[in-house]
Enzyme design. Structure first.
Site, PDB file in Angstrom:
ATOM      1  N   SER A  24       0.843  -1.183   0.000  1.00 19.00           N
ATOM      2  CA  SER A  24       0.000   0.000   0.000  1.00 19.00           C
ATOM      3  C   SER A  24       0.884   1.241   0.000  1.00 19.00           C
ATOM      4  CB  SER A  24      -0.969  -0.036   1.190  1.00 19.00           C
ATOM      5  OG  SER A  24      -1.963   0.961   1.065  1.00 19.00           O
TER       6      SER A  24
ATOM      7  N   HIS B 181      -4.295  -5.210  -2.282  1.00 19.68           N
ATOM      8  CA  HIS B 181      -5.326  -4.988  -1.276  1.00 19.68           C
ATOM      9  C   HIS B 181      -6.411  -6.060  -1.231  1.00 19.68           C
ATOM     10  CE1 HIS B 181      -3.414  -1.046  -1.258  1.00 19.68           C
ATOM     11  NE2 HIS B 181      -4.033  -0.806  -0.115  1.00 19.68           N
TER      12      HIS B 181
ATOM     13  N   GLU C 276      -0.533  -2.689  -8.387  1.00 23.97           N
ATOM     14  CA  GLU C 276      -1.848  -2.975  -7.823  1.00 23.97           C
ATOM     15  C   GLU C 276      -2.559  -1.661  -7.549  1.00 23.97           C
ATOM     16  OE1 GLU C 276      -3.065  -2.777  -4.485  1.00 23.97           O
ATOM     17  OE2 GLU C 276      -1.272  -2.117  -3.402  1.00 23.97           O
TER      18      GLU C 276
END
Length: 337
Positions: free
Chosen positions: A110, A307, A240
């Protein structure tokens, strides 16, 4: 040359929050996760930023950076393991002394991927894109997540193989689970062409929402990285998407292309995403098709990254050979200097 840290048994793990910390009601998550690490023989050193969170950050940027700098330059710390991501890690970069880093692993994903990519691009020290610390608070780990320790104890010159997961998590469980994740949906890695795919090159990547903001800064010089650290070997990007709708995802990929990030690229891998909201019928698969066509590169998607748990541990800077066929995937990473 790429420099690979090595996770020694019983080493000290430094826990700091260069992005978001934990509010008081979530402190039990951190206590559970660190207790598990201690039970495995690690010494855990939690910084003060871990326990605070206000206005989308654990602390002001200079405080976060000071704590992180201390751990990055501490000889006794073998792994820096933030609790999780957040929103504003990028504020700390100008306050970090990356040239003074002692080779050690930094692990997360993240918003943490901003730090990971910046370290590898600037210093040639490999970094690890993988699980969050708080996601290790369960009694056991799933097979995919648990590979993080095997990956970080791979020695320079050695190889290690990871396989696609059997199942992934569609939504977070409402009640605590012994394994934290609720893996209910069959995993299927897909290629844009629909045919088996094989790609190989040096891995680079992270959460596209945030790493795109390194473009044009001293921390996002991919060309310098290629020339100085990997002798212009091809790159395989893993990306991502946390929150971007499909047109924002497309804009970000075009920006990366125009910035030269996809030069000497051997292929792109996209993780499963909780976002990817279509705009006017323009889907994520349309984005992937456009990228594959204009770059003339193999593209695979819905891999175990990001995620939507679980996820592989992918090493920025490592040489990887990726094979995808019939919905399954294999990633062999070699810690080639």
């Amino acid at each position: 040359m790429i420099k690979y840290p090595y996770l020694e048994p019983n080493t000290t793990i430094g826990v700091t929050a260069p992005s978001s910390g934990l509010k008081t009601e979530l402190h039990p998550w951190m206590h559970a996760a660190t207790s598990r690490l201690k039970a495995q023989g690690y010494v855990v050193n939690c910084g003060e930023t871990v326990w605070t969170e206000q206005k989308a950050k654990s602390a002001p940027a200079h405080i976060r950076a000071t704590e992180l700098n201390a751990m990055l330059t501490d000889d006794s710390t073998g792994l820096i393991f933030p609790p999780w991501g957040g929103e504003l890690l990028i504020e700390t970069l100008e306050h970090l002394n990356l040239e003074a880093i002692k080779p050690k692993w930094v692990l997360g994903y993240s918003d943490i991927s901003v730090l990971l990519l910046a370290i590898t691009l600037r210093t040639g020290i490999a970094t690890a894109h993988g699980t969050n610390l708080v996601d290790l608070r369960g009694e056991t780990d799933d097979e995919t997540t648990a590979m993080w320790q095997s990956i970080l104890t791979t020695k320079t010159g050695e190889s290690i193989v990871q396989h696609s997961s059997a199942a992934y998590q569609k939504e977070w469980p409402e009640t605590p689970s012994p394994t934290v994740f609720k893996l209910t949906e069959p995993t299927a890695w897909r290629s844009m062409s629909g045919a088996p795919v094989r790609m190989q090159g040096r891995l680079l990547g992270g959460c596209i929402d945030v790493i795109r903001h390194l473009i044009g800064t001293p921390f996002g010089d991919v060309r310098r990285f290629r020339e100085q650290f990997i002798s212009n070997e091809p790159i395989v990007w893993f990306l991502e998407n946390c929150e971007l709708n499909t047109v924002d995802l497309r804009r970000s990929l075009v920006q990366m292309k125009l910035a030269g990030w996809f030069k000497h690229c051997a292929g792109i891998m996209f993780g499963r995403s909780p976002a990817n909201r279509p705009v006017d019928g323009y889907t994520a698969e349309d984005v992937y098709a456009d990228v594959a066509a204009e770059l003339q590169l193999p593209v695979i998607y819905d891999i175990d990254c990001g995620h939507v748990p679980p996820q592989l541990t992918l090493i920025n800077g490592a040489y990887a050979e990726i094979e995808v066929a019939n919905g399954s995937g294999t990633v062999r990473q070699t810690f080639r200097p």
